[in-house]
Design an enzyme around this catalytic site. Structure first.
Site, PDB file in Angstrom:
ATOM      1  N   ASP A  83       0.852  -1.191   0.000  1.00 51.90           N
ATOM      2  CA  ASP A  83       0.000   0.000   0.000  1.00 51.90           C
ATOM      3  C   ASP A  83       0.884   1.237   0.000  1.00 51.90           C
ATOM      4  O   ASP A  83       2.074   1.163   0.324  1.00 51.90           O
ATOM      5  CB  ASP A  83      -0.930   0.012   1.219  1.00 51.90           C
ATOM      6  CG  ASP A  83      -0.163   0.113   2.533  1.00 51.90           C
ATOM      7  OD1 ASP A  83       0.781  -0.686   2.726  1.00 51.90           O
ATOM      8  OD2 ASP A  83      -0.482   0.983   3.359  1.00 51.90           O
ATOM      9  N   GLU A 148      -0.066  -0.797   5.765  1.00 47.91           N
ATOM     10  CA  GLU A 148       1.004  -0.382   6.697  1.00 47.91           C
ATOM     11  C   GLU A 148       0.939   1.104   6.976  1.00 47.91           C
ATOM     12  O   GLU A 148       1.196   1.553   8.088  1.00 47.91           O
ATOM     13  CB  GLU A 148       2.385  -0.755   6.113  1.00 47.91           C
ATOM     14  CG  GLU A 148       3.551  -0.568   7.075  1.00 47.91           C
ATOM     15  CD  GLU A 148       4.143   0.840   7.080  1.00 47.91           C
ATOM     16  OE1 GLU A 148       4.937   1.162   7.979  1.00 47.91           O
ATOM     17  OE2 GLU A 148       3.804   1.645   6.182  1.00 47.91           O
TER      18      GLU A 148
END
Ligand SMILES: [Zn+2]
Length: 443
Positions: A83, A148
């Site tokens: 991400d 994250e």
């Protein structure tokens, strides 16, 4: 069959083209993009997806197991996340943030460093070693996070219990974190490879101040807003006491040999000379953050009209808690120093991570590989002020290390969450060389 670097760069550019922007709530995420990204990995790395066991946790976090010669031995886990943080559309040298352009020997776009370089780095390394028939001595695991950047609540925090349930305990976990910083860092001329041994904890609290509601023509001596302002004023002027933790002591000792004359002798014994070095370290906000828990006021709201006394004033503080303290200790410090009346509401609270040891075979293995791939770099263990997914994995491993094998200039490090994030292809080549070295020298 070594990894072909041009091909790896193409794959990184392609990875960048998926705008895998994460949000706290999965409903807000464009999950189709995440699925497409995982599909892209599958088609790009066929051998890996054929030979390794893959489990998808919570729909979007793939966990891969590469069975080793002796699966009864302690396994090793590598982490990366696919991400990214959002990006401004304007201001990019080459088209937009998700164009994934290769130009001037660089891969451009959001995620080219943080952290799709690691994802592609591991994938390329695994794929090529599998192609060579390499068999690891023990089980290797790779887990990819998909949130994250927003605390890993749906990714890492779901993967960890899955491992825990299986009773798997790793010798070590390696995640992103430190890098090889090219240029003068902490006053050292040589490039510095920093390995994160621990992270400070991030804890957010709201502080609520109550007051009398009423007409502002007849105000009390202190309104809720005035009390809040007094609180912030007192807290900012009375920071937490500075302390030397073991990790920072180790960091200073590692720096010592590279410092000139007297400085070198002082830094070699940080505990003894702490009163002497403390003022210098506190002058710089980066090094000051290594010595104390910090409090930053980030949000406030109060009042509804210019002539009405606000019933309530609320401010949010982001605490970064240093090893050896808890968020409760910091709150107690604030209460004691202000002596004021307020309510505290926790928003998101974490406690500091355990510090990894430098006195282990795993650390020796890691630094050995760094020394061979980045021979001119000085290796320094350090404390991270920011966070990574790896903090959740502490309970699963003897030690957690944070190092991304990229040689970056200070200005490149600064691009990570900003405009024009980009990675030079020769730096990606170093990364691949490092991952390969780390794997083939694992015993
Ligand atoms: Zn990252």
């Amino acid at each position: 069959m070594e990894v072909k670097i041009e091909q790896a760069a193409q794959r990184l550019a392609e990875a960048v083209r998926f705008p895998t922007i994460s949000h706290f709530s999965m409903e807000e995420m464009d999950l189709d993009v995440f699925s497409s990204f995982l599909g892209f990995l599958k088609t790009s790395y066929p051998l890996l997806h054929h030979k390794l066991e893959r489990t998808l946790i919570n729909g979007y976090s793939p966990v891969y197991r590469w069975p080793g010669k002796d699966s009864s031995r302690q396994p090793v886990l590598f982490l990366a996340h696919y991400d990214v943080v959002p990006a401004l559309e304007e201001g990019w040298t080459h088209e937009g943030p998700f164009s994934g352009v290769i130009a001037d020997g660089l891969v451009w776009g959001r995620g080219s460093i943080d952290d799709k370089s690691s994802v592609i780095g591991w994938m390329e390394t695994f794929e090529s070693l599998l192609g060579e028939g390499y068999e690891p001595p023990r089980d290797l695991w790779l887990a990819l996070g998909f949130d994250e950047e927003v605390n890993g609540g749906n990714g890492a925090q779901k993967v960890v219990p899955w491992f825990a349930e299986k009773g798997i305990h790793f010798e070590f976990v390696l995640d992103e974190g430190g890098a090889v910083s090219d240029g003068s860092m902490i006053g050292i001329k040589e490039p510095v490879a920093v390995i994160g041994l621990a992270e400070k904890a991030s804890a957010c609290f709201e502080f609520i101040f109550k007051g009398e509601e009423g007409h502002s023509s007849t105000p009390p001596a202190h309104t809720s807003l005035g009390c809040m302002a007094e609180f912030i004023y007192k807290v900012e002027r009375n920071p937490m006491p500075a302390r030397l933790t073991e990790t920072v002591e180790q960091m200073l000792q590692s720096i010592a040999p590279y410092m000139p004359g007297i400085q070198s002798r002082i830094l070699a014994r940080p505990k003894l000379f702490f009163p002497l070095i403390r003022p210098t370290l506190l002058k710089n906000k980066q090094t000051a953050a290594l010595l104390r828990s910090t409090v930053a006021f980030t949000v406030s709201h109060s009042g509804s009209a210019p002539n009405i006394l606000p019933k309530e004033a609320v401010c949010t503080a982001n605490l970064r808690v240093l090893q050896g303290e808890t968020s409760a200790d910091v709150l107690a410090h604030l209460q004691k120093l202000t002596g004021m009346d307020y309510e505290v509401r926790p928003i998101a609270v974490e406690e500091p991570s355990r510090a990894a040891s430098t006195d282990t075979a795993a650390y020796g293995h890691l630094t050995g590989a760094i020394g061979r791939i980045f021979p001119d770099a000085v290796i320094i263990p350090y404390l991270m002020a920011g966070g990574t997914d790896s903090r959740y994995y502490e309970e699963l491993a003897d030690n957690v290390y944070r190092f991304q094998p990229l040689r970056l200039k200070e200005e490149e490090l600064a691009l990570m969450h900003g405009t024009d994030e980009r990675l030079a292809i020769d730096k990606l080549a170093d990364m691949l060389a490092f991952y390969r070295e780390l794997l083939v020298t694992l015993n």
